[in-house]
Design a protein around this motif. Structure first.
Motif, PDB file in Angstrom:
ATOM      1  N   THR A  21      33.707  88.167  55.231  1.00 30.15           N
ATOM      2  CA  THR A  21      35.029  88.183  55.851  1.00 30.15           C
ATOM      3  C   THR A  21      35.050  87.076  56.894  1.00 30.15           C
ATOM      4  OG1 THR A  21      35.222  90.563  55.513  1.00 30.15           O
ATOM      5  CG2 THR A  21      36.674  89.565  57.151  1.00 30.15           C
ATOM      6  N   MET A  23      37.001  85.144  59.897  1.00 32.60           N
ATOM      7  CA  MET A  23      38.027  85.372  60.921  1.00 32.60           C
ATOM      8  C   MET A  23      38.134  84.150  61.820  1.00 32.60           C
ATOM      9  SD  MET A  23      38.880  86.174  64.282  1.00 32.60           S
ATOM     10  CE  MET A  23      37.233  86.262  64.955  1.00 32.60           C
ATOM     11  N   CYS A  25      40.358  82.877  65.240  1.00 33.30           N
ATOM     12  CA  CYS A  25      41.337  83.209  66.290  1.00 33.30           C
ATOM     13  C   CYS A  25      41.552  81.972  67.152  1.00 33.30           C
ATOM     14  CB  CYS A  25      40.875  84.407  67.119  1.00 33.30           C
ATOM     15  SG  CYS A  25      39.310  84.156  67.999  1.00 33.30           S
ATOM     16  N   PRO A  78      35.913  93.586  56.053  1.00 36.48           N
ATOM     17  CA  PRO A  78      37.212  93.304  56.672  1.00 36.48           C
ATOM     18  C   PRO A  78      37.571  94.268  57.793  1.00 36.48           C
ATOM     19  CG  PRO A  78      37.368  93.188  54.283  1.00 36.48           C
ATOM     20  CD  PRO A  78      36.023  93.728  54.590  1.00 36.48           C
ATOM     21  N   ALA A  81      36.407  93.043  61.077  1.00 38.88           N
ATOM     22  CA  ALA A  81      37.216  91.948  61.620  1.00 38.88           C
ATOM     23  C   ALA A  81      38.525  92.478  62.192  1.00 38.88           C
ATOM     24  CB  ALA A  81      37.488  90.925  60.522  1.00 38.88           C
ATOM     25  N   ALA A  85      39.876  92.220  65.977  1.00 37.90           N
ATOM     26  CA  ALA A  85      41.151  91.566  66.293  1.00 37.90           C
ATOM     27  C   ALA A  85      42.050  92.472  67.126  1.00 37.90           C
ATOM     28  CB  ALA A  85      41.846  91.150  65.010  1.00 37.90           C
ATOM     29  N   ILE A 109      42.575  86.423  58.940  1.00 36.62           N
ATOM     30  CA  ILE A 109      41.415  87.097  58.331  1.00 36.62           C
ATOM     31  C   ILE A 109      41.512  86.984  56.807  1.00 36.62           C
ATOM     32  CG2 ILE A 109      40.174  89.282  58.053  1.00 36.62           C
ATOM     33  CD1 ILE A 109      41.369  90.166  60.748  1.00 36.62           C
ATOM     34  N   ALA A 141      41.618  81.167  55.721  1.00 31.44           N
ATOM     35  CA  ALA A 141      41.723  81.914  56.982  1.00 31.44           C
ATOM     36  C   ALA A 141      42.419  81.067  58.050  1.00 31.44           C
ATOM     37  CB  ALA A 141      40.333  82.335  57.446  1.00 31.44           C
ATOM     38  N   LEU A 155      46.481  88.869  57.532  1.00 32.93           N
ATOM     39  CA  LEU A 155      45.381  89.058  56.580  1.00 32.93           C
ATOM     40  C   LEU A 155      45.823  88.635  55.189  1.00 32.93           C
ATOM     41  CD1 LEU A 155      45.736  91.923  58.428  1.00 32.93           C
ATOM     42  CD2 LEU A 155      43.502  92.352  57.430  1.00 32.93           C
ATOM     43  N   ALA A 159      41.735  91.132  51.878  1.00 33.68           N
ATOM     44  CA  ALA A 159      41.248  91.624  53.168  1.00 33.68           C
ATOM     45  C   ALA A 159      42.039  92.855  53.603  1.00 33.68           C
ATOM     46  CB  ALA A 159      41.350  90.526  54.215  1.00 33.68           C
TER      47      ALA A 159
END
Length: 891
Positions: A21, A23, A25, A78, A81, A85, A109, A141, A155, A159
């Motif tokens: 997975t 991620m 940000c 997932p 993640a 988040a 994600i 992502a 997502l 995910a």
């Protein structure tokens, strides 16, 4: 936490490919934040943010990979993640108060494969990241993160699917406030297929709004929202509404999948503590998906064959990377990776669909239930969802599907034994396979698929009685078979109960499941073995030979035999060369036939001198019979008989009495040709035993026995044992004509014609063959027709029949109507026909015709003391005398 994904596969330079997975940000307007707060306060705020992120990553099992304005991190699952988040967005609100400025972030994600490798220490010291991550999952992502509104968590479909089903793993106070939304499909720049975008967030905190389109992410809008469509006339509008409803209710495949495309099923990833699931559910998943006539599953034998060609262990686990590579090699459109896990006391079955071209997980489907007994129903639900997502209509799914508990078994122990039995059979352990199938049936006596497997294996091993017993058991509970297996059982059942319908039954299987290829192969076998129809059989074998079927090498050899019988030698040689390159088992040793037909005995001997594994009895028997044919084709009767004698010992060890009788038949044919009257005592004993058994056997189990007895009657007549031949015909009576097998009727007619010829009634012998010389006749029927024409002194008929017999030497050597039983007698007939016709033509003043016929024998036969060799020598001397006489007359 233990790694719950498939093991990574290490590559060169320490690289590894993993399903993770991903991620990303990104803190919104971080540069403006520094400008507003100043360098010191801004940097303090950023440092506090980074510390919070790393604390949350550690708490939720994330691994930091890179950090710029935001973070790139990897998670195993997932839901981890998503948990990160959600906590991250909450923590930003606290940080906003500490910094005195509103902070917000975007989060994306996605689940997919990534390639990771560690940089060298020197590079890290120079400023490089410790770990590098690449792969399509990373930019996907990033696209999701860039698309997100401030404060939004987006997502991908796979995910979201996996995370939402695991949302009960979130803290209870959090789970109730979380909202899951679907914002439609977006086309991302650089991503081949549109993706469905989802959002997760807490009510009152997250935007929970569809993100707007950007130059790099365009939202798909339905056509009916365009101004033009709104202005359509009423009738057109109604049609459009219907079309819209169809589009909305029909699943939109996220992969370019079409009807009859192929999928590779990877090994089941069992994350539970229940070992029963390992083998049982993997087989159940395959059975369930194979019910579809829309989706084709690459057979496990084909997968193992591909692993061998990849120079891998054929028993190796089929992880994601290996399954993708096989899919690319075998032309499969998708890879399906099933998983079973225990989450919150419930069993959850998940299947992810991977595009082998991009190696991206395009979507996943899940279902769950309470307890182990819910595993099969959950598997059914997942398979239905997958078929629908791949584009199959709901009507087709409902029509061709039945619950796995019905078409397999609800007993997981029985299903596991069945699965292990299939594996044992595929890896060449038939004894283990029998025992495991028997165990499956013991646990569930109505396990129809296990009975069908047992029937097939017993049939192939020659135990017709056991095969019929199990095929009847399977047919008795046909409602517990898939629609495909019902056709398979009907085909085998017809062999015993309605042979005339057998070909049509297999044709129906071939028509409804054209990519299974079992139907095509069996149609070809019926036409070859039971109808002697070479031209009709060849296209059916060709379909299998031209496929990727793991047993296509066997079909290539069978097709080559048909081509040789039709005189298409160059095409046959090309097919045999293909089979050799595949290292296919030489079941019939057809590869030797072209050399034998051309009387290239050196080449034939070289090929036949290669050792054969005695555990492969069919191949050993074929090789020894070919060696006997080679000697017989050179007039070396004693050498041919020696080969047959040497074959007895391994056949006795293998407990194959029917083959011992065929050896005795071949030996008697050679003795008769060599001028030794009387049938061999071994054959006489077999005839007595088989005749007695025939009277007791049910009619549906006596076909092979009748074949052997009727062929024995033919060679008994050759050996001047007319009484024995007549006794066999009396014992078989009219049963041969009633079996529905054309070859049986042909052999019965042939035996009667042989007796008529023995009694000096050539006209009656020919009458017995009336209508039989139509292209599907046995080689021995033509041989009898020649001898009857010689007895009747019909020169034109002798010309016709001997020419046919010479032209069809290959046919004599590939005819399989009596399970290889006619091979040696046919070679005897082929050479005796030449000698007999030459003697006839010489006696009727046609020395040149006799000389042309004998030329191949004169060039290739060594001197020997056999009766055929003495006949050849006498003919040669007679022709020389005739030639000298003519020369004297000219002088």
């Amino acid at each position: 936490m233990a790694d719950q994904t498939r093991a990574s596969v290490a590559g060169p330079s320490g690289r590894s490919t993993q399903l993770r997975t991903v991620m990303l940000c990104d803190l919104v307007d971080s540069t403006a934040l520094i400008e507003r707060l100043g360098d010191r306060r801004g940097s303090d705020c950023i440092r506090g943010h980074d510390h919070a992120v790393r604390e949350l990553l550690d708490r939720h099992g994330g691994r930091e990979i890179d950090k710029t304005d935001g973070f790139l991190a990897l998670f195993e699952r997932p839901i981890q993640a998503v948990a990160f988040a959600l906590d991250y967005q909450r923590r930003l609100r606290t940080l906003s108060e500490d910094c005195g400025q509103a902070l917000s972030a975007r989060v994306g994600i996605h689940v997919g494969e990534v390639v990771t490798w560690d940089n060298e220490a020197a590079a890290v010291a120079a400023g490089a990241k410790r770990t590098e991550v690449e792969g399509l999952a990373k930019p996907v992502a990033a696209r999701l993160m860039t698309l997100a509104r401030p404060g939004q968590i987006l997502l991908s479909g796979v995910a979201q699917n996996l995370a939402q089903r695991a949302q009960d793993e979130l803290p209870p106070e959090r789970a109730g406030a979380v909202r899951w939304l679907t914002h439609g499909r977006y086309r991302f720049k650089g991503v081949a297929v549109p993706m469905r975008v989802h959002e997760v967030g807490e009510a009152g905190q997250a935007p929970l709004l569809a993100p707007p389109s950007t130059p790099k992410a365009q939202r798909e809008r339905p056509w009916w929202r365009s101004p033009v469509a709104l202005g359509l006339e009423a009738a057109t509008a109604l049609f459009a509404v219907a079309a819209v409803l169809f589009i909305l209710t029909r699943p939109q495949p996220a992969i370019a999948f079409a009807e009859r495309d192929w999928v590779v099923i990877g090994d089941l990833n069992n994350l539970t503590s229940e070992p029963l699931f390992d083998d049982a559910l993997e087989t159940a998943f395959r059975i369930g998906l194979e019910q579809s006539r829309y989706v084709n599953v690459v057979p496990s034998l084909q997968v193992r064959d591909a692993l061998r060609r990849m120079e891998r262990d054929p028993t190796a686990a089929l992880d994601r990377d290996t399954a993708v590579e096989i899919a690319l090699r075998e032309g499969a459109r998708a890879v399906i990776m099933p998983t079973i896990a225990e989450v919150g006391g419930r069993v959850r079955v998940t299947a992810e669909v991977v595009d082998p071209n991009t190696q991206v997980t395009v979507y996943g489907e899940s279902a769950d239930g309470k307890g182990a007994e819910a595993a099969l129903p959950a598997l059914d639900d997942v398979i239905t969802q997958l078929r629908e997502r791949l584009g199959e209509s709901l009507a087709s799914i409902e029509q061709s599907s039945a619950p796995l508990e019905k078409v397999a078994t609800g007993d997981l122990e029985a299903l596991r034994a069945f699965s292990l039995g299939i594996g044992a059979a595929e890896h060449g352990r038939p004894g283990d396979a029998y025992a495991l199938f028997e165990r499956a049936i013991e646990l569930d006596p109505g396990f129809a698929a296990a009975h069908a497997k047992m029937a097939g294996y017993y049939y192939q091993s020659g135990n017709r009685e056991k095969a019929y017993q199990h095929i009847r058991e399977a047919a008795a509970v046909r409602e517990r078979l898939t629609a495909r297996d019902q056709l398979y059982v009907d085909g085998y059942l017809a062999f015993f109960e309605d042979p005339a319908a057998m070909r049509n039954r297999w044709m129906q299987l071939a028509q409804l499941y054209p990519d299974m290829l079992t139907g095509q192969q069996n149609v070809g076998i019926v036409l070859w073995l039971h109808e002697n129809a070479y031209a009709e059989a060849e296209p059916w074998f060709a379909q299998v030979a031209d496929s990727r079927h793991p047993l296509r090498g066997v079909a290539m050899e069978a097709q080559a035999a048909m081509l040789l019988a039709m005189g298409r030698t160059d095409q046959a040689l090309a097919r045999l060369d293909q089979a050799a390159k595949l290292r296919a088992p030489r079941v019939f040793r057809t590869d030797v036939v072209p050399a034998l037909v051309a009387r290239d005995y050196a080449a034939a001997e070289s090929a036949l001198d290669q050792p054969v594994d005695e555990r492969f009895m069919t191949g050993l028997i074929a090789q020894r019979l070919r060696q006997a044919m080679l000697h017989a084709d050179r007039g070396q009767v004693d050498a041919a008989r020696d080969v047959l004698e040497a074959l007895r010992a391994p056949v006795v060890r293998a407990e194959l009495p029917e083959t011992l009788m065929q050896i005795a038949i071949a030996d008697t044919a050679l003795r008769a040709w060599n001028g030794r009257d009387g049938i061999t005592e071994a054959l006489r004993r077999f005839v007595v035993a088989e005749t007695e058994a025939l009277q007791q056997a049910p009619e549906h189990l006596d076909d092979a026995r009748q074949t052997r007895l009727l062929l024995a009657a033919v060679v008994a007549a050759w050996a001047e044992e007319a009484d024995l031949a007549a006794g066999i015909l009396d014992a078989t009576g009219d049963r041969a004509a009633q079996t529905g097998f054309p070859v049986h009727e042909a052999l019965a007619n042939l035996a009667r014609a042989e007796l008529a010829l023995h009694r000096g009634e050539p006209d009656r012998a020919l009458a017995q063959l009336a209508g039989r010389l139509h292209g599907r006749e046995l080689y021995l029927e033509r041989y009898l027709a020649l001898r009857a024409a010689i007895a009747a002194e019909d020169i034109a008929a002798v010309e016709e029949h001997v020419d046919w017999l010479v032209r069809h030497r290959a046919r004599a050597m590939v005819e399989y109507a009596t399970l290889m039983g006619t091979w040696v007698p046919n070679v005897v007939a082929a050479n005796d026909a030449v000698l007999g016709a030459a003697e006839f033509f010489s006696a009727h003043g046609r020395a040149e015709r006799a000389r042309l016929l004998l030329m191949p024998l004169l060039d290739s036969w060594p001197e020997s003391d056999s009766a055929p060799a003495r006949r050849l020598a006498a003919l040669r001397n007679g022709l020389l005398d005739e030639e000298n006489h003519q020369s004297d007359a000219v002088r």
